[in-house]
Design an enzyme around this catalytic site. Structure first.
Site, PDB file in Angstrom:
ATOM      1  N   GLY A  53       0.813  -1.209   0.000  1.00 58.46           N
ATOM      2  CA  GLY A  53       0.000   0.000   0.000  1.00 58.46           C
ATOM      3  C   GLY A  53       0.843   1.254   0.000  1.00 58.46           C
ATOM      4  N   TYR A 160      30.628 -17.133  -6.697  1.00 53.16           N
ATOM      5  CA  TYR A 160      29.453 -16.667  -5.955  1.00 53.16           C
ATOM      6  C   TYR A 160      29.665 -16.890  -4.456  1.00 53.16           C
ATOM      7  CZ  TYR A 160      24.630 -16.466  -4.283  1.00 53.16           C
ATOM      8  OH  TYR A 160      23.487 -16.157  -3.581  1.00 53.16           O
ATOM      9  N   LYS A 164      29.830 -14.039  -1.413  1.00 49.67           N
ATOM     10  CA  LYS A 164      28.977 -14.079  -0.223  1.00 49.67           C
ATOM     11  C   LYS A 164      29.805 -14.180   1.057  1.00 49.67           C
ATOM     12  CE  LYS A 164      24.864 -13.640  -1.932  1.00 49.67           C
ATOM     13  NZ  LYS A 164      24.099 -12.418  -1.610  1.00 49.67           N
TER      14      LYS A 164
END
Length: 251
Positions: A53, A160, A164
């Site tokens: 919203g 990867y 990380k």
């Protein structure tokens, strides 16, 4: 439990799907204003914003763009005048979109360097951009989303996993630096293979292996990973900092 997030502003990168979508809606459910970033999939990000919203702001953000971090921080401050929490969730999967079936030394320089730079430098650059705001307010939370590959490893995920793992070292030292200037905490959440709305093929291919290893006998869902992220990014977390929290179902 009141997590003390009402009225706080939270940046969640990579919020258009996967775990990021649930992190964003989780913070919003606790009353936070949430800045949702996306790289290319604006339509999915709009759906998340619609769920939240008028307490959601959409901002395009590319980890590999050196100017994107500053622009994102400026957009958040222009919206609410504050930043309280940063969740570094966005990820660059590389040109293959996952583990590669070849020796790591055969991966072209352009591919492995991009994987390292986009994932590590992107998160660090945005943390650097947010840090002065947190220090000025003397309150803040950083939560970096890592991967169990950083500690468990997997052939084909060398670069990867390295990127990380860099988040672990950064977050640990940043916790000491930031903690000197107020109630500012920095942590890593380390999921394992998690079933999301965007990785069904990967979960189906590899899920049975990890489910067999897990004490609970199944993969976690994205909402189950998002819960600890929201807690660590909240005012209810008063003493967990400099830690790597494994959220893997016990694998």
């Amino acid at each position: 439990m009141d997590l003390g997030l009402t009225g706080r502003t939270v940046i969640v990168t990579g919020a258009s799907g996967g775990i990021g979508r649930h992190i964003a809606t989780g913070f919003a459910a606790e009353g936070a204003d949430v800045v949702l970033t996306y790289r290319a999939n604006r339509s999915d990000a709009e759906q998340v914003a619609k769920e939240i919203g008028d307490r959601a702001l959409l901002v395009p953000y590319a980890m590999d763009d050196p100017d994107a971090a500053g622009a994102l921080v400026e957009a958040a401050l222009a919206w609410t005048g504050r930043i309280d929490v940063l969740v570094n969730n966005a990820v660059h999967w590389g040109s293959t979109g996952g583990p590669v079936d070849r020796p790591f030394e055969a991966v072209p320089d352009a591919d492995w360097l991009a994987t390292l730079r986009h994932n590590a430098e992107g998160a660090l650059r945005l943390s650097r951009a947010v840090a002065p705001v947190l220090r000025d307010r003397r309150w803040g939370r950083l939560v970096h989303i890592s991967s169990n590959l950083a500690v468990d490893g997997m052939a084909g995920s060398e670069y990867y996993a390295a990127a990380k793992a860099a988040l672990h070292g950064f977050s640990r030292s940043a916790a000491f630096s930031l903690g000197r200037d107020g109630d500012i905490l920095s942590n890593v959440v380390m999921p394992g293979l998690t079933r999301t709305d965007t990785n069904a093929a990967i979960a189906d291919e590899y899920g049975h292996h990890f489910s067999a290893l897990a004490p609970i006998g199944r993969l976690l869902g994205a909402a189950e990973v998002a819960g600890p992220v929201v807690y660590l990014g909240s005012a209810a977390n008063t003493g967990i900092t400099g830690q790597v929290i494994s959220v893997t179902g016990g694998v």
